[in-house]
Design an enzyme around this catalytic site. Structure first.
Site, PDB file in Angstrom:
ATOM      1  N   ASP A  13       1.185 -49.165 -11.029  1.00  0.00           N
ATOM      2  CA  ASP A  13      -0.057 -49.067 -11.787  1.00  0.00           C
ATOM      3  C   ASP A  13      -0.993 -50.252 -11.562  1.00  0.00           C
ATOM      4  O   ASP A  13      -1.789 -50.601 -12.436  1.00  0.00           O
ATOM      5  CB  ASP A  13       0.239 -48.920 -13.293  1.00  0.00           C
ATOM      6  CG  ASP A  13      -0.927 -48.302 -14.048  1.00  0.00           C
ATOM      7  OD1 ASP A  13      -1.663 -47.510 -13.433  1.00  0.00           O
ATOM      8  OD2 ASP A  13      -1.117 -48.632 -15.236  1.00  0.00           O
ATOM      9  N   SER A  48      -3.387 -46.365  -5.427  1.00  0.00           N
ATOM     10  CA  SER A  48      -3.898 -45.033  -5.110  1.00  0.00           C
ATOM     11  C   SER A  48      -5.377 -44.895  -5.467  1.00  0.00           C
ATOM     12  O   SER A  48      -6.150 -44.225  -4.770  1.00  0.00           O
ATOM     13  CB  SER A  48      -3.077 -43.959  -5.845  1.00  0.00           C
ATOM     14  OG  SER A  48      -1.724 -43.986  -5.422  1.00  0.00           O
ATOM     15  N   LEU A  90      46.957 -40.852   0.422  1.00  0.00           N
ATOM     16  CA  LEU A  90      47.000 -41.519  -0.878  1.00  0.00           C
ATOM     17  C   LEU A  90      48.259 -42.359  -1.036  1.00  0.00           C
ATOM     18  O   LEU A  90      49.260 -42.157  -0.340  1.00  0.00           O
ATOM     19  CB  LEU A  90      46.948 -40.478  -2.000  1.00  0.00           C
ATOM     20  CG  LEU A  90      45.667 -39.661  -2.131  1.00  0.00           C
ATOM     21  CD1 LEU A  90      45.858 -38.528  -3.135  1.00  0.00           C
ATOM     22  CD2 LEU A  90      44.499 -40.547  -2.548  1.00  0.00           C
ATOM     23  N   SER A  91      48.201 -43.298  -1.957  1.00  0.00           N
ATOM     24  CA  SER A  91      49.402 -44.047  -2.324  1.00  0.00           C
ATOM     25  C   SER A  91      50.442 -43.070  -2.865  1.00  0.00           C
ATOM     26  O   SER A  91      50.135 -42.198  -3.680  1.00  0.00           O
ATOM     27  CB  SER A  91      49.055 -45.083  -3.402  1.00  0.00           C
ATOM     28  OG  SER A  91      50.214 -45.772  -3.826  1.00  0.00           O
ATOM     29  N   THR A 143       1.948 -47.051  -0.582  1.00  0.00           N
ATOM     30  CA  THR A 143       3.394 -47.181  -0.747  1.00  0.00           C
ATOM     31  C   THR A 143       3.768 -47.296  -2.221  1.00  0.00           C
ATOM     32  O   THR A 143       2.966 -47.739  -3.043  1.00  0.00           O
ATOM     33  CB  THR A 143       3.928 -48.396   0.019  1.00  0.00           C
ATOM     34  OG1 THR A 143       3.356 -49.592  -0.525  1.00  0.00           O
ATOM     35  CG2 THR A 143       3.583 -48.296   1.493  1.00  0.00           C
ATOM     36  N   PRO A 144       5.004 -46.917  -2.564  1.00  0.00           N
ATOM     37  CA  PRO A 144       5.406 -46.885  -3.975  1.00  0.00           C
ATOM     38  C   PRO A 144       5.524 -48.279  -4.575  1.00  0.00           C
ATOM     39  O   PRO A 144       5.829 -49.247  -3.882  1.00  0.00           O
ATOM     40  CB  PRO A 144       6.780 -46.199  -3.938  1.00  0.00           C
ATOM     41  CG  PRO A 144       6.873 -45.562  -2.596  1.00  0.00           C
ATOM     42  CD  PRO A 144       6.033 -46.384  -1.682  1.00  0.00           C
ATOM     43  N   SER A 178      43.937 -46.608   4.070  1.00  0.00           N
ATOM     44  CA  SER A 178      42.678 -46.577   4.845  1.00  0.00           C
ATOM     45  C   SER A 178      41.751 -45.484   4.322  1.00  0.00           C
ATOM     46  O   SER A 178      41.526 -44.473   4.977  1.00  0.00           O
ATOM     47  CB  SER A 178      42.949 -46.403   6.338  1.00  0.00           C
ATOM     48  OG  SER A 178      43.863 -45.382   6.623  1.00  0.00           O
ATOM     49  N   GLY A 199      -3.163 -50.050  -9.145  1.00  0.00           N
ATOM     50  CA  GLY A 199      -4.391 -49.430  -8.671  1.00  0.00           C
ATOM     51  C   GLY A 199      -4.431 -49.118  -7.196  1.00  0.00           C
ATOM     52  O   GLY A 199      -5.506 -48.939  -6.618  1.00  0.00           O
ATOM     53  N   GLY A 213       2.370 -53.340  -3.933  1.00  0.00           N
ATOM     54  CA  GLY A 213       2.283 -54.071  -5.186  1.00  0.00           C
ATOM     55  C   GLY A 213       3.068 -53.365  -6.268  1.00  0.00           C
ATOM     56  O   GLY A 213       3.828 -52.428  -6.009  1.00  0.00           O
TER      57      GLY A 213
END
Length: 634
Positions: A34, A38, A469-470, A111-112, A542, A36, A31
């Site tokens: 804050d 935890s 490089l170019s 989960t966070p 590349s 709730g 969710g």
């Protein structure tokens, strides 16, 4: 040992025996920040009487120091173990906790809630039987509520509790509860969540967590604990599904024993049952089910066993042994849903490793069909997936694999994507279905092969891949090398970056996604030309290691020669033959390599030439010498 120590040891032994044969439920809390989560888990741990006196003393002390609940115990601190979490009052990592009741054992993942940690939530949910989606009664359905709900529908979560928390802060109002329920139901109609249960509660006060309490007499459903103790676990569901066991390893301790070891992903198997091995399609019957503790009369989902078969058939790690009546499918191209979990975006055409069950194969996202806006469920066009992006993509593998659609089996339908260069997990996904062209397109046999074509030319096929490089001098050097090879009578072709963009790649720009596709196409053309027996010279910036690795992987061993034209940026910029660096510095040219787009330096090229210290002619001669040393030319 003292008498008290003996008593403690005896108590522990009795405790373990009491819980040994209980069923196990894995669930997550998720969710928004804050809401709730935890606090709820802390309350469950506290009420299950699994906290020791020193833990209670510590949490009371921490509540005074870090807590947000005044003089009350802050249950969230039982779960938020990281110092950063305690100081900020948020959950960052996935915290796993164990507790049990008289009826069942539990493993819960907190989960966070922050959007940037969505990947942590997805990881925690992937192995869960049920989910508790926390909603703050005051705020209702928020963006992260929708995001987590969508992720749960993607992974096929079968049991979801919408816990409308903090009812004590809205005076335990039934009207507010009904309003939030209707708001969520309206959103959830767009999702595939088979079972949703709504429970009003106060994790802080304990209402409807373990028991109903007296503050919400209007609610007649189960308490959260009553629900968790009775909900069906995935092991029970999986035992009714078709039999699958991904082979982890081939067990061959002696000539008289050849078994195939793995964990049963779903279903039941018994000696005498007929099986089919995918993707080969070979069949046999089970003769024994072997374990370290002795043979079994049957094996069920969740058990690790070794199967012995009646017939000697070729089976390797990554193969899937299925029941013969409902075998796994096989394919090498899929429509998938991908959740991107890395700061570096997913780019179509870039090669990754895909781990599906016990098998790891090369994979390429060929197209992002659309990205999903989790707030509105709108399907949006996208050229790449950024961190936490969710998209429907087509995926192509380098070989056929055994699979089931994810909705039928998470074990044989869920996969992760791994960065080939760093081995970091960068994405997770679900196989939706195989594409029809996966079965309809086959390699056509031809009688004249690469070796035959090369033999008539008196050379070995090769791809010289000049990168830098170019302005480094790639095209100049490649042109000189081709002239020298042509003078020797070799058969060559030069693919140059600018020239290819006039035709084959004229539809591509210079975004990172377009650069990846540019090199993918060129690599495929180079492969075809090498198959014709030619020595191919490729002169492209590349800039990304991943695409250069893709080109290398398309060739046979010894055919690919990466030549790093190693010219310092200041030297290349001073030359600036096309005036591109000046435009880039003025901001007139976006995504220019070396200025505002990265160049990833080769780590182990076959040859390195520095045009700041040697002429183009000298560099060309060094390449010719390298080809001669490797036996490409005589």
């Amino acid at each position: 040992m003292s008498h008290s120590s003996e008593l403690i040891a005896e108590d522990i032994e009795q405790y373990l025996k009491a819980h040994e044969h209980k069923g196990l439920l894995r669930f997550i809390t998720c969710g928004s920040v804050d809401d709730g989560k935890s606090t709820l888990i802390g309350r469950l741990l506290f009420e299950s009487k699994l906290l020791f006196e020193d833990q209670l003393a510590a949490i009371e002390s921490d509540s005074k120091k870090y807590g947000t609940q005044g003089t009350e115990i802050d249950f969230a601190l039982l779960v938020d173990g990281l110092a950063a979490e305690r100081e900020q009052g948020i959950t960052i990592d996935v915290a796993y906790r164990f507790f049990s009741t008289n009826k069942r054992k539990f493993i819960v993942a907190d989960t966070p809630g922050h959007e940037q940690y969505t990947r942590n939530m997805f990881t925690g949910a992937s192995s869960a039987d049920a989910a508790i989606l926390m909603v703050d009664a005051r705020h209702g359905i928020l963006t992260q509520t929708r995001r987590h709900s969508f992720l749960m529908s993607l992974i096929g979560m079968r049991h979801v509790v919408v816990a409308i928390n903090k009812m004590d802060l809205v005076d335990y109002s039934k009207a507010r509860f009904d309003q939030v329920v209707e708001e969520y139901r309206e959103f959830a109609r767009q999702l595939e969540l088979p079972e949703i249960t709504f429970i009003p509660m106060s994790a802080l006060k304990g209402d409807n967590v373990i028991e109903h309490g007296h503050n919400m007499p209007w609610y007649h459903g189960p308490s959260l604990m009553a629900y968790l103790e009775t909900v069906e676990v995935d092991e029970e569901y999986l035992q009714r599904a078709p039999f699958r066991i991904p082979v982890q390893w081939v067990n061959r301790p002696n000539l008289d024993f050849r078994g195939f070891t793995g964990m049963v992903a779903s279903g039941v198997i018994k000696p005498g049952d007929a099986i089919r091995v995918q993707p080969s399609g070979k069949t046999s019957k089970v003769s024994r089910i072997y374990t370290f503790d002795g043979d079994l009369d049957e094996a069920v989902a969740g058990q690790s066993v070794t199967l012995l078969l009646e017939d000697e058939i070729d089976i390797s790690r990554g193969d899937v042994i299925s029941g013969i009546e409902q075998p796994a499918q096989t394919a090498d191209q899929f429509e998938t849903t991908v959740v991107w979990m890395h700061d570096t975006p997913l780019l179509p055409g870039r090669p990754y490793l895909m781990k599906l069950g016990t098998q790891t194969v090369s994979a390429t996202v060929t197209k992002i069909k659309h990205q999903v806006n989790v707030n509105t469920m709108e399907q949006m066009a996208a050229k790449q997936l950024d961190l936490n992006g969710i998209g429907v993509c087509t995926l192509s593998l380098d070989r056929a694999v055994a699979f089931d659609p994810y909705q039928e089996s998470q074990d044989t339908g869920g996969f992760i994507l791994i960065d080939r260069m760093t081995n970091n997990t960068v994405g997770a996904g679900m196989l939706r279905f195989a594409l029809r062209r996966s079965q309809n397109i086959h390699m056509q046999h031809v009688d004249i092969d690469k070796q035959s074509r090369a033999l008539t030319k008196g050379q070995k096929p090769a791809v010289l891949w000049l990168t830098g490089l170019s302005g480094a001098g790639k095209s100049t050097i490649a042109n000189l090398v081709e002239k020298k090879l042509h003078a020797r009578g070799n058969h060559t072709y030069l693919l140059d970056g600018d020239n290819v963009r006039h035709g084959l790649n004229r539809d591509l720009g210079f975004t990172n996604a377009d650069r990846v596709e540019n090199i993918r196409r060129v690599a495929e053309v180079a492969r075809l030309m090498a198959d014709a027996g030619l020595i191919v010279l490729s002169a492209f910036i590349s800039p990304f290691r991943g695409e250069r690795q893709l080109a290398r992987d398309l060739m046979e061993d010894g055919e690919f020669f990466e030549v790093f034209v190693d010219t310092p940026l200041e030297v290349a910029e001073e030359r600036d033959p096309k005036g591109l660096y000046r435009k880039a510095r003025r901001g007139e040219l976006k995504n220019f390599t070396g200025i505002d787009s990265a160049y990833e330096v080769p780590e182990a090229p076959e040859l390195r030439v520095n045009t700041a210290t040697m002429s183009a002619e000298e560099a060309a001669d060094a390449i010719i010498d390298a080809l001669r040393e490797r036996g490409v030319i005589a």
